[in-house]
Design an enzyme around this catalytic site. Structure first.
Site, PDB file in Angstrom:
ATOM      1  N   ILE A  61       8.163   2.277  -1.053  1.00 35.60           N
ATOM      2  CA  ILE A  61       8.930   3.283  -0.311  1.00 35.60           C
ATOM      3  C   ILE A  61       8.592   3.075   1.160  1.00 35.60           C
ATOM      4  O   ILE A  61       7.423   2.919   1.505  1.00 35.60           O
ATOM      5  CB  ILE A  61       8.529   4.710  -0.747  1.00 35.60           C
ATOM      6  CG1 ILE A  61       8.950   4.963  -2.196  1.00 35.60           C
ATOM      7  CG2 ILE A  61       9.139   5.754   0.175  1.00 35.60           C
ATOM      8  CD1 ILE A  61       8.398   6.243  -2.773  1.00 35.60           C
ATOM      9  N   GLY A  88       0.794  -1.227   0.000  1.00 32.38           N
ATOM     10  CA  GLY A  88       0.000   0.000   0.000  1.00 32.38           C
ATOM     11  C   GLY A  88       0.825   1.274   0.000  1.00 32.38           C
ATOM     12  O   GLY A  88       0.280   2.377  -0.041  1.00 32.38           O
ATOM     13  N   HIS A  89       2.151   1.140   0.060  1.00 28.50           N
ATOM     14  CA  HIS A  89       2.991   2.341   0.163  1.00 28.50           C
ATOM     15  C   HIS A  89       4.233   2.185  -0.693  1.00 28.50           C
ATOM     16  O   HIS A  89       5.288   1.838  -0.179  1.00 28.50           O
ATOM     17  CB  HIS A  89       3.390   2.565   1.620  1.00 28.50           C
ATOM     18  CG  HIS A  89       3.829   3.971   1.920  1.00 28.50           C
ATOM     19  ND1 HIS A  89       5.096   4.435   1.646  1.00 28.50           N
ATOM     20  CD2 HIS A  89       3.168   5.020   2.440  1.00 28.50           C
ATOM     21  CE1 HIS A  89       5.202   5.698   2.022  1.00 28.50           C
ATOM     22  NE2 HIS A  89       4.054   6.088   2.505  1.00 28.50           N
ATOM     23  N   PHE A  90       4.098   2.418  -1.996  1.00 26.93           N
ATOM     24  CA  PHE A  90       2.854   2.665  -2.720  1.00 26.93           C
ATOM     25  C   PHE A  90       2.699   1.549  -3.739  1.00 26.93           C
ATOM     26  O   PHE A  90       3.719   0.983  -4.125  1.00 26.93           O
ATOM     27  CB  PHE A  90       2.931   4.025  -3.422  1.00 26.93           C
ATOM     28  CG  PHE A  90       3.091   5.183  -2.462  1.00 26.93           C
ATOM     29  CD1 PHE A  90       1.970   5.746  -1.824  1.00 26.93           C
ATOM     30  CD2 PHE A  90       4.333   5.715  -2.179  1.00 26.93           C
ATOM     31  CE1 PHE A  90       2.117   6.831  -0.960  1.00 26.93           C
ATOM     32  CE2 PHE A  90       4.484   6.800  -1.298  1.00 26.93           C
ATOM     33  CZ  PHE A  90       3.377   7.353  -0.691  1.00 26.93           C
TER      34      PHE A  90
END
Lengths: 117, 143, 79
Positions: free
Chosen positions: A38, A31-33
């Site tokens: 990252i 989810g990041h990203f």
């Protein structure tokens, strides 16, 4: 910390700090990203807190952050060096630390001045 | 330009973060410089500490995503695309109350203080059950 | 507010925020070099001026504000 496994490995620890390597796999990167992994800045902050807790031998949390600068991004696979200066005052640990690339002290990622309890 | 106190629930249209690191449920715009947000702390939140409370880092991520949602909203209103937002720095951060347990709802107010190019400086205050728990200043950089 | 009062107050708050000696804030000195500002701390300066003096420095105007004297003039004429 209730995370789906640790985000990093501790390669070396001494009185001045830690050598760390960010794991390549962690659920947060979904989810990041999406498609662009990252490490979230707040998780590098948490990593510093966990390392300091280990260093002083008790569980600490941030009570106040005077300044925390996220100078450059951290990615999975990065090999990092955490240098810490600490002072204890009435149960509060005053921390000044920086996180850099492991082989380049000028490759600053995070700089922090904070109180932990 | 926007209707006052407009509530946005499809946060995914405003920020690029996705599960498991979505830390805003509702975003409410007040005006160009002010917004509010809410987050119900769920049992599956990745920022729960060993005592079942949301960590300081989790509250800071919630604040950062609130600020990013606001910037994203303003971009969308201007017909621009939503960009990645990074935390540039955090200053004057004070933890002022007990950290929220599972089941608590966080309420956050973010005010934009200044903007230069792609960097926005905001002040933020988060409370839970009417108790202030954390306030800080944060810069969010787009990149 | 008179201009000399503005200058005095500006020096005081800038020296405090950016941790420099007030004496180094000379009218013809370069702002960024004197206070070691980068792209992030520049936003702090803009925010500080807005909060303390109610003057919003617009991004396109920033390149014209090089020295402290430029800053005093910019703020004074917009208060």
């Amino acid at each position: 910390m209730k995370q789906n496994g640790r985000l990093y490995d501790i390669l070396e620890e001494n009185e001045r700090g830690f050598s760390l390597r960010m794991k390549r796999e962690h659920s947060v990167y979904q989810g990041h990203f999406p498609g662009n992994p990252i490490t979230p800045g707040v998780l590098t902050l948490q990593m510093v807190c966990e390392c300091l807790s280990r260093h002083v031998g008790r569980e600490l949390h941030y009570a106040a952050i005077k300044n925390c600068r996220f100078a450059a991004i951290v990615r999975p696979g990065d090999h990092l060096r955490l240098n810490m200066q600490t002072a204890s005052v009435d149960g509060t640990v005053k921390l000044k630390a920086n996180l850099t690339g492991s082989d380049n002290p000028d490759d600053l990622r995070l700089q922090i001045d904070a109180d932990l309890q | 330009m926007y209707s006052p106190a407009c509530k946005v629930t499809d946060i995914a249209s405003l920020i690029p973060q996705r599960s498991p690191i979505m830390m805003v449920d509702d975003y409410i715009i007040e005006d160009e410089l002010n917004c509010r947000s809410e987050l119900a702390v769920g049992a599956d939140n990745m920022f729960l500490d060993e005592t079942g409370r949301l960590s300081v880092e989790g509250v800071l991520e919630h604040i950062a995503q609130t600020a990013a949602a606001h910037i994203g909203y303003l971009h969308r209103q201007a017909g621009e695309t939503v960009t990645l937002g990074y935390i540039g720095d955090i200053k004057r951060c004070a933890v002022t109350g007990p950290l929220p347990a599972v089941g608590t709802t966080l309420h956050t107010h973010v005010t934009v203080i200044s903007q230069v190019g792609d960097v926005s400086l905001v002040s933020a205050e988060t409370s839970a059950e009417n108790n202030p728990i954390l306030n800080c200043r944060m810069k969010v950089a787009e990149g | 507010m008179e201009k000399d009062e503005l200058v005095k107050k500006m020096i005081e708050i800038l020296a405090d925020e950016f941790e420099v000696e007030p004496e180094v804030i000379q009218p013809e000195a370069n702002i960024k070099e004197t206070m070691h500002l980068d792209s992030l701390s520049l936003v702090d300066m803009v925010g500080l001026v807005n909060e303390e003096f109610g003057v919003e420095i617009k991004t396109p105007d920033l390149p014209t504000i090089k020295t402290f004297a430029d800053l005093y003039d910019y703020v004074f004429t917009r208060m």
